[in-house]
Scaffold this active site. Structure first.
Site, PDB file in Angstrom:
ATOM      1  N   HIS A   1      32.748  35.040  28.242  1.00 38.86           N
ATOM      2  CA  HIS A   1      33.676  34.106  28.891  1.00 38.86           C
ATOM      3  C   HIS A   1      33.129  33.817  30.284  1.00 38.86           C
ATOM      4  O   HIS A   1      32.602  34.703  30.956  1.00 38.86           O
ATOM      5  CB  HIS A   1      35.068  34.727  28.981  1.00 38.86           C
ATOM      6  CG  HIS A   1      35.996  33.955  29.855  1.00 38.86           C
ATOM      7  ND1 HIS A   1      36.163  32.595  29.725  1.00 38.86           N
ATOM      8  CD2 HIS A   1      36.792  34.338  30.886  1.00 38.86           C
ATOM      9  CE1 HIS A   1      37.028  32.177  30.632  1.00 38.86           C
ATOM     10  NE2 HIS A   1      37.417  33.211  31.352  1.00 38.86           N
TER      11      HIS A   1
ATOM     12  N   ASN B   1      35.310  27.705  35.093  1.00 33.98           N
ATOM     13  CA  ASN B   1      36.023  28.495  34.089  1.00 33.98           C
ATOM     14  C   ASN B   1      36.892  27.549  33.251  1.00 33.98           C
ATOM     15  O   ASN B   1      37.879  27.018  33.752  1.00 33.98           O
ATOM     16  CB  ASN B   1      36.878  29.540  34.818  1.00 33.98           C
ATOM     17  CG  ASN B   1      37.664  30.440  33.872  1.00 33.98           C
ATOM     18  OD1 ASN B   1      37.756  30.168  32.676  1.00 33.98           O
ATOM     19  ND2 ASN B   1      38.238  31.494  34.411  1.00 33.98           N
TER      20      ASN B   1
ATOM     21  N   CYS C   1      42.463  33.070  28.638  1.00 37.31           N
ATOM     22  CA  CYS C   1      40.996  32.982  28.562  1.00 37.31           C
ATOM     23  C   CYS C   1      40.418  33.741  27.366  1.00 37.31           C
ATOM     24  O   CYS C   1      39.265  33.529  27.004  1.00 37.31           O
ATOM     25  CB  CYS C   1      40.365  33.486  29.852  1.00 37.31           C
ATOM     26  SG  CYS C   1      40.813  32.475  31.272  1.00 37.31           S
TER      27      CYS C   1
END
Ligand code: UT7
Length: 318
Positions: free
Chosen positions: A245, A275, A113
């Site tokens: 993020h 996500n 990520c």
């Protein structure tokens, strides 16, 4: 002094949209639980034609178009992904070919990520020292391929998509001010994909100790925010936008509070995209630049944490 300026942004989301209620038909979960614990309401999931390279190419084309730059000017394509189409060659070279290029170079970055921040840092460094002048930095992910669709603790959290920025060398002026990267491989067991190519005895699926990752995210992201500001002699009051993020609304809100930013100064897409790992920051950037929220002169702070653990920040003047 040479700076890497963000000249254009682009994004791509798969056509198929899946709501929480739809997921609740096949796995023991509910819209109420997912919204309350994560802020996620829906996610886009890739169809067979929406490969990692396909989505990355669409996002890259958007960034080139908005920058008004021809693909032929691109010196480097740096693509962050945890879900490449093949172990090798890199997904980046497929994007290069799809853009009709046979010049420059292309490679993938693996930092889960945090991948977009890592890729941005690599491109920024190469632009500053003069190795390249124009770079596409892309995050593209097809997490739907690596999820255990029977595991309610992970499958509800992720979505697919891609985002890209076009960086150009410029003398002084706006651009990337700093990047800060961190990793701690001792924490790899908290979030990983079980297995790799040629290991059929392993599941190939994402495994996460969610609560522990959450705890690390809140403390480590708070620290990188402080690090980015103090390294540049800036304070919270200087930041116009937080583009974090997008893993969990609760983590995003905690970072917004930490920076003293009102919610309307934090770019949030997790409710609609879930996500999307390395794609989440460039997708959020693309949205906020396109709709006119982020404007020239604004100071934007990006931060991410992911498998590795890896984490980092980028501070950018638009
Ligand atoms: O992008 C990379 C970085 N990743 C992250 O930052 C993710 C960080 N972690 C998180 O966002 C959160 O920890 C989660 C969203 C993954 C989980 O939220 P939580 O508030 O930490 O929930 P939990 O894991 O403590 O689970 C609470 C309860 C459990 O039931 P019991 O043991 O209390 O009976 C879970 O089994 O919720 C249950 N649960 C669910 N219930 C309905 C877990 N997943 C689900 C679900 N639907 N999808």
């Amino acid at each position: 002094m040479i700076r890497a300026r963000i000249a254009g942004v682009g994004g791509y989301l798969p056509e198929r949209l899946v709501t929480n209620d739809e997921l609740a038909r096949t796995v023991d979960t509910s819209d109420e639980w997912i919204v309350a614990r994560t802020g996620i309401r829906q996610r886009h999931l890739a169809g067979p034609h929406e490969s990692c390279a396909f989505m990355a190419t669409r996002a890259a084309e958007g960034a080139l178009r908005r920058a008004g730059v021809e693909a032929g000017e691109v010196d480097a394509i740096i693509l962050a992904t945890a879900t490449p189409d093949e172990a090798f060659p890199s997904t980046a070279v497929y994007v290069q070919a799809a853009l009709g290029l046979a010049t420059g170079f292309a490679f993938d970055v693996s930092a889960a990520c945090s991948g977009f921040i890592y890729a941005l840092a690599a491109a920024d460094a190469m632009i500053r020292v003069g190795t390249i002048r124009t770079a596409l930095v892309i995050g593209s992910e097809v997490y739907s391929r690596i999820l255990n669709w029977q595991d309610r603790t992970t499958c509800v959290l992720f979505g697919d998509g891609a985002g890209a920025v076009l960086l150009q060398a410029a003398e002084g002026g706006p651009g990337i001010i700093s990047t800060h990267l961190h990793a701690n491989g001792g924490l790899a067991g908290l979030l990983y994909v079980d297995g790799a190519v040629g290991q059929p005895e392993r599941s190939g699926q994402l495994v996460m100790k969610g609560q522990e990752v959450f705890r690390h995210a809140v403390s480590k992201l708070a620290a990188v925010v402080d690090e980015a500001l103090s390294a540049n002699g800036l304070t919270q009051a200087d930041v116009d936008w937080l583009v974090p993020h997008q893993a969990n609304r609760r983590i995003i809100d905690a970072m917004g509070r930490k920076l003293g930013l009102p919610p309307e100064r934090v770019v949030v897409t997790v409710d609609r995209h879930a996500n999307t790992s390395a794609a989440s920051i460039p997708l959020a950037l693309a949205e906020a630049v396109e709709d006119g929220r982020i404007r020239p002169g604004h100071l934007v702070l990006m931060e991410a944490l992911g498998g590795g653990l890896t984490w980092g920040s980028a501070l950018v003047r638009f």
